[in-house]
Design a protein around this motif. Sequence first.
Motif: not given
Length: 472
Positions: A259-274
């Motif tokens: 979950m941590n790494t997935g959110l990190n990647m999504l944040g880097s891609a701009g999908v979620v607000d990191a």
Amino acid sequence: MTTELDMTWTLGTPALLGLAVASIAVLLVLIIRFRVHAFLALVLVSLLTAVAAGIPAGSIITTLTGGFGSTLASVALLVGLGAMLGRMLETSGGADVLTNWLISKFGEKRAPLALSIASLLFGFPIFFDAGLMVMLPIIFTVARRLGGSVLFYAIPAATAFSVMHVFVPPHPGPVAASGLLEANVGLVLILGLVVAIPTWFIAGHLFGKFVGKKFDIPVPHILDAALGNGNTDKDAFKSSPSVATVFILLFLPLLLIFMNTGLNMLGSAGVVDAEASWVQWLRLLGETPVALLITVLLGMYLLGFRKGKEKTLIETVVDSALGPVCSIILITGAGGMFGGVLRASGIGNAIADSLDAVGLPLIVAGFLIAAVVRVAQGSATVALTTAAAIVQPAVLADASLSVFQVAAMVLALAAGSVFAGHVNDSGFWLVSRFLQMDVQTTLKVWTVGQALVSVVGFAFVMVLYGIATALA
């Protein structure tokens, strides 16, 4: 205050290389010939190397403690919490339950392979040291049940964690190199799996069979520390939990860290607000030490309180895990200290700059830079990021390189960064101490095995690079 990051070196590259070779030789002689305890030998050689490298006297202790402390910051919590979880699984009978399940589902001959496949899955989001700690009690129990050298079971599993850690995002090395070379992280992940899995089969599965036949290492008892009242407390804690309970305790840290790494990647891609608060809190739950802490607490409940065990008994079982691993934590930290001194001496940058001027093909030069820096100073992540920084200008300036070729370049650097981990690498000491191998045997088994991972991985990368070049 001076740190290893702002140190400058006064010796030339040949002198620095000679110093590194001499310091490693002295360390091996102290440990192997004179039987000096590894912790004392590492501290002594680190101090002497710092003096010989010309590090100012006022900065030597800071450099030593900086390397020691930074290593412990990443290792001590993981080893301690992992040992607690492993101790509860072993004492409760959970490791036996999972072993019986593996043998019933896969058969005795395929049980070691099943362990390795599980390690590949765990190795996707979990760092090498944390994953190894979670799997060790299962590995040891399977090894006792089926017999033979523990290397048959431990080396394929440990290598599975190693290849995933070095080749596959979201681990820090390939992610950092991808950022420096502006590679597509998703493509690096896919190609990293293409490289990691066959590399593991050759350098882990097949090599594990070879060293298992060559070195008869008994199953260690380091996770079997005596409890306060010996077998009485051990028998009292035994409860034979269900397979489902064991799987929950094994997969919970996997899911939290993923979950941590997935959110990190999504944040880097701009999908979620990191920077969003809910993202930060969820990522905190998935940080490896926090994920393991949550799992240990859940283990205390599922294997202890829910089974009606006394609070003092649960405390005794958990506490009994720490004594045996204290020596390992100190030795691992001292290994990080030695590597930190070598990094502070400037040897990695000096060698990298020299190799950069040789004029080899860029992908080969990057691999060699990462490999030599790795051997010289110990840290795979430092070797990878150093090599990436060196080749970055050439890669970014070459507009003819396809995204496929740039991703392959990242993996070539990753392959070099894992080459021949030895006495200046904290991972070397984790494997050596937990498998209770002497230094000579660890060099023959783990150092050679990591060199094999590097060379075989680079060979597969070159095949991918050749295909990408042909299609370009």
